[in-house]
Write a protein that holds these residues in place. Structure first.
Motif, PDB file in Angstrom:
ATOM      1  N   LYS A  86      -2.715   1.958   6.310  1.00 23.30           N
ATOM      2  CA  LYS A  86      -1.762   1.477   5.367  1.00 23.30           C
ATOM      3  C   LYS A  86      -0.228   2.321   5.478  1.00 23.30           C
ATOM      4  O   LYS A  86       0.723   1.457   5.426  1.00 23.30           O
ATOM      5  CB  LYS A  86      -2.109   1.821   3.746  1.00 23.30           C
ATOM      6  CG  LYS A  86      -1.484   1.309   2.849  1.00 23.30           C
ATOM      7  CD  LYS A  86      -2.003   1.350   1.414  1.00 23.30           C
ATOM      8  CE  LYS A  86      -3.026   2.262   1.115  1.00 23.30           C
ATOM      9  NZ  LYS A  86      -3.466   2.253  -0.190  1.00 23.30           N
ATOM     10  N   ASP A  87      -0.406   3.496   5.504  1.00 20.36           N
ATOM     11  CA  ASP A  87       0.849   4.245   5.860  1.00 20.36           C
ATOM     12  C   ASP A  87       1.556   3.767   7.098  1.00 20.36           C
ATOM     13  O   ASP A  87       2.766   3.781   7.260  1.00 20.36           O
ATOM     14  CB  ASP A  87       0.773   5.667   5.974  1.00 20.36           C
ATOM     15  CG  ASP A  87       0.395   6.460   4.538  1.00 20.36           C
ATOM     16  OD1 ASP A  87       0.609   5.546   3.556  1.00 20.36           O
ATOM     17  OD2 ASP A  87      -0.091   7.424   4.509  1.00 20.36           O
ATOM     18  N   ARG A  94       3.699   0.501   7.017  1.00 20.12           N
ATOM     19  CA  ARG A  94       4.814   0.624   6.019  1.00 20.12           C
ATOM     20  C   ARG A  94       6.012   0.755   6.830  1.00 20.12           C
ATOM     21  O   ARG A  94       6.233   1.276   7.961  1.00 20.12           O
ATOM     22  CB  ARG A  94       4.714   1.380   4.969  1.00 20.12           C
ATOM     23  CG  ARG A  94       3.745   1.291   4.058  1.00 20.12           C
ATOM     24  CD  ARG A  94       3.590   2.306   2.928  1.00 20.12           C
ATOM     25  NE  ARG A  94       2.638   2.123   1.853  1.00 20.12           N
ATOM     26  CZ  ARG A  94       2.264   3.076   0.990  1.00 20.12           C
ATOM     27  NH1 ARG A  94       2.899   4.102   0.943  1.00 20.12           N
ATOM     28  NH2 ARG A  94       1.345   2.637   0.377  1.00 20.12           N
ATOM     29  N   ALA A 130      -8.244   4.394   5.976  1.00 22.60           N
ATOM     30  CA  ALA A 130      -7.721   3.189   5.430  1.00 22.60           C
ATOM     31  C   ALA A 130      -6.281   3.509   4.788  1.00 22.60           C
ATOM     32  O   ALA A 130      -5.443   2.931   5.277  1.00 22.60           O
ATOM     33  CB  ALA A 130      -8.402   2.664   4.341  1.00 22.60           C
ATOM     34  N   ASP A 131      -6.130   4.680   4.198  1.00 21.66           N
ATOM     35  CA  ASP A 131      -4.873   5.349   3.960  1.00 21.66           C
ATOM     36  C   ASP A 131      -3.786   5.454   5.049  1.00 21.66           C
ATOM     37  O   ASP A 131      -2.621   5.232   4.870  1.00 21.66           O
ATOM     38  CB  ASP A 131      -4.951   6.767   3.297  1.00 21.66           C
ATOM     39  CG  ASP A 131      -5.487   6.447   1.847  1.00 21.66           C
ATOM     40  OD1 ASP A 131      -5.445   5.295   1.317  1.00 21.66           O
ATOM     41  OD2 ASP A 131      -5.879   7.359   1.226  1.00 21.66           O
TER      42      ASP A 131
END
Length: 63
Positions: free
Chosen positions: A59-60, A63, A55-56
């Motif tokens: 998300k990254d 961006r 998930a990280d």
């Protein structure tokens, strides 16, 4: 996910494997079952670690 959590969950899995091995060696079914249970809990925690990491990463990437 912190490296400390990952190490802790890995250590829990090793502890479970050790318990299971001692249980088998001593013909102690209860200890063997506890070891398998400890391993299962550690595996679930590790799966959660992997999901959080994924998930990280998503998300990254957004961006």
């Amino acid at each position: 996910m912190g490296i400390g959590d990952k190490l802790e969950h890995g250590a829990e899995e090793l502890k479970g494997k050790a318990k299971e091995g001692v249980g088998k060696a001593t013909d102690n079914e209860q200890l063997e079952a506890e070891g398998r249970g400890d391993q299962a809990k550690a595996d679930l925690k590790q799966a959660g670690d992997h999901a959080k990491d994924a998930a990280d990463d998503v998300k990254d990437a957004l961006r």
